[in-house]
Scaffold this motif. Sequence first.
Motif, PDB file in Angstrom:
ATOM      1  N   GLU A 262      49.009  54.365  32.480  1.00  0.00           N
ATOM      2  CA  GLU A 262      47.999  54.445  31.433  1.00  0.00           C
ATOM      3  C   GLU A 262      47.876  55.819  30.790  1.00  0.00           C
ATOM      4  O   GLU A 262      47.477  55.947  29.627  1.00  0.00           O
ATOM      5  CB  GLU A 262      46.646  54.027  32.001  1.00  0.00           C
ATOM      6  CG  GLU A 262      45.555  53.909  30.969  1.00  0.00           C
ATOM      7  CD  GLU A 262      44.249  53.413  31.549  1.00  0.00           C
ATOM      8  OE1 GLU A 262      43.378  53.018  30.770  1.00  0.00           O
ATOM      9  OE2 GLU A 262      44.105  53.441  32.794  1.00  0.00           O
TER      10      GLU A 262
ATOM     11  N   HIS B 286      48.255  49.559  28.565  1.00  0.00           N
ATOM     12  CA  HIS B 286      47.216  49.128  29.498  1.00  0.00           C
ATOM     13  C   HIS B 286      47.736  47.991  30.359  1.00  0.00           C
ATOM     14  O   HIS B 286      48.462  48.231  31.307  1.00  0.00           O
ATOM     15  CB  HIS B 286      45.935  48.761  28.751  1.00  0.00           C
ATOM     16  CG  HIS B 286      44.715  48.801  29.623  1.00  0.00           C
ATOM     17  ND1 HIS B 286      43.755  47.820  29.612  1.00  0.00           N
ATOM     18  CD2 HIS B 286      44.333  49.702  30.542  1.00  0.00           C
ATOM     19  CE1 HIS B 286      42.802  48.119  30.494  1.00  0.00           C
ATOM     20  NE2 HIS B 286      43.138  49.268  31.068  1.00  0.00           N
TER      21      HIS B 286
ATOM     22  N   HIS C 229      49.187  52.136  36.549  1.00  0.00           N
ATOM     23  CA  HIS C 229      48.018  51.335  36.197  1.00  0.00           C
ATOM     24  C   HIS C 229      48.148  49.864  36.576  1.00  0.00           C
ATOM     25  O   HIS C 229      47.297  49.318  37.272  1.00  0.00           O
ATOM     26  CB  HIS C 229      47.757  51.466  34.699  1.00  0.00           C
ATOM     27  CG  HIS C 229      46.606  50.650  34.215  1.00  0.00           C
ATOM     28  ND1 HIS C 229      46.756  49.388  33.677  1.00  0.00           N
ATOM     29  CD2 HIS C 229      45.280  50.907  34.202  1.00  0.00           C
ATOM     30  CE1 HIS C 229      45.572  48.906  33.355  1.00  0.00           C
ATOM     31  NE2 HIS C 229      44.671  49.809  33.653  1.00  0.00           N
TER      32      HIS C 229
END
Length: 992
Positions: free
Chosen positions: A288, A326, A272
């Motif tokens: 992620e 994230h 990610h």
Amino acid sequence: MTHSARLIPALVLFGLAGSALATPPSVNHVTACIDGVAAGYACSNVDLAAQVSLAELGASAGQDGNDLWGWTDPLTGREYALMGVGNGMAFVDVTTADHPVVLGLLPTHSGNSLWRDVKVYQNHAYIVSEATSHGMQVFDLTRLRNVIAPPVVFSSDGHYAGFGRAHNIVINEQTGFAYAVGSVQGTTQCAGGLHMLNLANPLVPQFAGCFSADGYTHDAQCVIYDGPDADYVGHEICFNANEDTLTIVDVSDKGAPVQISRVGYVGVSYAHQGWLTPGQRWFLLDDEIDELDNGHNTRTYVWDLLDLDDPKQTFAYTASVASSDHNLYIRDQYAYLANYRSGLRILDLSGIEQGDVREVAHFDTHPASNASGFDGAWSSYPYFASGTVIVSDISRGLFVLQPILCQEPASATGLGANAAGDNAIAIAWNDAGLPGATYEVHRELGGCAAGPGSLLAEGLGSANFLDSTASADVEYGYRVRVVAEGGQCRSGFSDCVSASTTGVCNAPPQFAGLASATTPGDTRCTVELAWPAATSSCAGSVRYELHRSTDAGFVPAPGNRIRSDLHALDARDFDLASGNTYHYVARARDVGNAVADDNLVRRSVTPLGELSVGVWSNGAEVGESFLGAGTVTPQHVAWHTTDEVVHSGERAYLSGYVDSSCVALTTPPIDLGQAGNSQLDFFQRFGIESGWDGGRVEISTDGSNWTPIAPTGGYPQQISNSGNACNWPVGTPVYAGTALSWQAQSFDLSSYAGTVQLRWVLGTDTAVSEEGWWLDTLTVSPAQVSGSCVSIPWLTSLAITAHEPTTSTAGSLVEVQFALELDPDEGNPPTGSVLVSADAGVATCTAQLPESSCALLLTEPGLRTLSAAYSGDGAFPAAGDSVTHEVLKAEVSLEISANSGDLLPDGVSEVTASLAGVAKLASPSGTIQVRSDLETEGCSIVLPATSCQLVLRAATHTLTASYSGDAYYQPQAGQVVHAVVLATELFGSSFE
């Protein structure tokens, strides 16, 4: 909202957005983190200065928060948060952290979107979105200096339309180049890769080039490289998170970028975003989806970039909670991780060279849950000079936080090291002069070139240390770190010095650790392990041991050691449960000094059974593979799991619903075999806009070319208007409309054989969002699937095969031979020893495997039970056997003698008897009876006496000595001839 709403002028939409700005954020004061809580939010070492809700930021109803960045006005020093919401970009003055002021909102250039990103260069904000035809907005941030009567609705100062949609914007402030990633639409899409822009004219970005060789880039960091790889120092390098790889690209020449390397990693689900550490040696990467896909806790992958041509994912930090991760950013020695439902987590990276990454602070913006999934903290910005950290939360808006962290101390200087006698090296350095500071000493076997090494000592109050555990004959490298008062902050490493000493060689082997752990797919749950050869530091031999745990972060210890004393460079593990994931560490131990290395190289594997005809299934449950981001048009993951509405189990798949998106949920390859009678079944519910949007199922036999397939009974609707992002023509059959009760669906796959993939594709147009598409209980039957394997432990059989002699006498040795047999016999023998005993421990001997016998000293006559017992070694279970053995009494040697053959004047003769016993037994006890064949009276010798007296007449006597025996010795007898003569016969008549 009807479909005609798509015709509302943009200014009207902006006006509606602006109406949400009427209420300024409430004034707060800093809420300290006390006893792990601040204003109801779980925390540690982070105070809450303020929280600004989505409504206060200007988000319109139903719109979420997303990405953010920060800007410090170089003229005034004021600090500003730039936070994206579904309908625009909000600007907040956070200079006074507990009194933030929302200055206004820059509305979206086109439609609303869950995804919006912003970066800053030369006092300008550059904003992209996944909203269709959004392009890149440019906003002059100096306008924030004089906002009258905030909050206000802003307008853009510039716009770039070379792409329509982009997922992220990356800026290298050193060069003034921006890199849009995940861009689609527009004149130049760059296949979703690096879309390069020259920002020399801030308001009019100019296209500079593409990098598209590796397809879609999700996020990146681009820098002027100044790291350890001399080949690329001074080059502009981008470190790209490309969904399934870390892809490193040299973009110095924008017209001809060069891919340096492209490397995947174990456990990848969706690479990610990541960031470089200071010094650019290490890169931290967040995946992620791996928490959802693999069921482990939050995991951050650490890459060693010593060689950019060959980056290595060396270890991973796994958190104590399960949330999906994230975005992360790094400032100085700290990494700031926005981990969705567990909020902001701050990691200390000062020990990264030794694999020592630890959490030192956190603030949970989503107190309801720490589970994996998509809500909570989206991103953070930790670069304000004030130390304020801002965090964007999907549901709760902007958090203004104040971590309680120290400043990194200066590194220690003046380090020296010298031998200080056998097995001792003295280290000293200059005092740091910091009140309350302590020191750490790190040592590396092999000298300075080997690396910073492992922690040897900590909490030292003075600037010196005596390493009294140093091995002789090897070189050590030493480094020192300064630890600030309170222990939260550590300096970088000092320069390294090396030294060696004399004495005993007690160093561990040099060993790279476990190389692989795989499952062969046997009926029996099996894992095959392999490792490279270790080198003894002491010129001796090396043996290997294995450790296993179901805990991914376990530390090897005697309690989790399953094998030891292994000679080979591979082994198999069998005592496993089907479907469980196991984690392994191999270590090398020097045979001579018994010291093992301390590597923490872990390999993970889930044992699987043989392929057989069965049912392929997936329902998004924990432990099942998440079907992931099989995107048709590259963009951010849209399909995700939900636990709010399910058909069965705990979770289901939900599409999400984004304007102008064409996204798919894609299976891995499924082997249908050659049966030709397979069928796809699943349950679904949906709310999809009729006429414009739709969902359908597609199949591929090569993973590249896809063919639509229809359910039994056909699709309920068709595409009736143009504009669908999947480019489906009018008349395309699709799922559309409203069907919010679960319904079973079936697809005939009988015309397919071999390996196929399936995907569920949702296509939307430019406006109107509905509920979405739910899927659950997906099955394909029949299919070739890995069956469950059977957990069968190693079986150990121990048998006593011989005891020589078969019958022994007390005090003699008995050689007991045994055989230890294994099932399965896989080439690595059991380790440990076999204890042989008589009568539960009266006598014992030990055979160290692979010896197969030992000798017992048996002293107790009678029937004895001989037992052999193997206690097991962590892999092989205990086993035993017993037999009966007879021990006879020992024999004695009896000798008798009498005094010379004359008759004393009183007619008494002295008879002597001696018994020769067995050396390993007690001396014989009891009585020896002595008699003459011519006399009626005898005499007795009570042992340990050795003689008695007989009255004998003149004659030739046969004297007999009879020993009655005792508990250990057999009876025995002996004779001697003894002549007795009269004295006158000896001496004549002169004797008187």
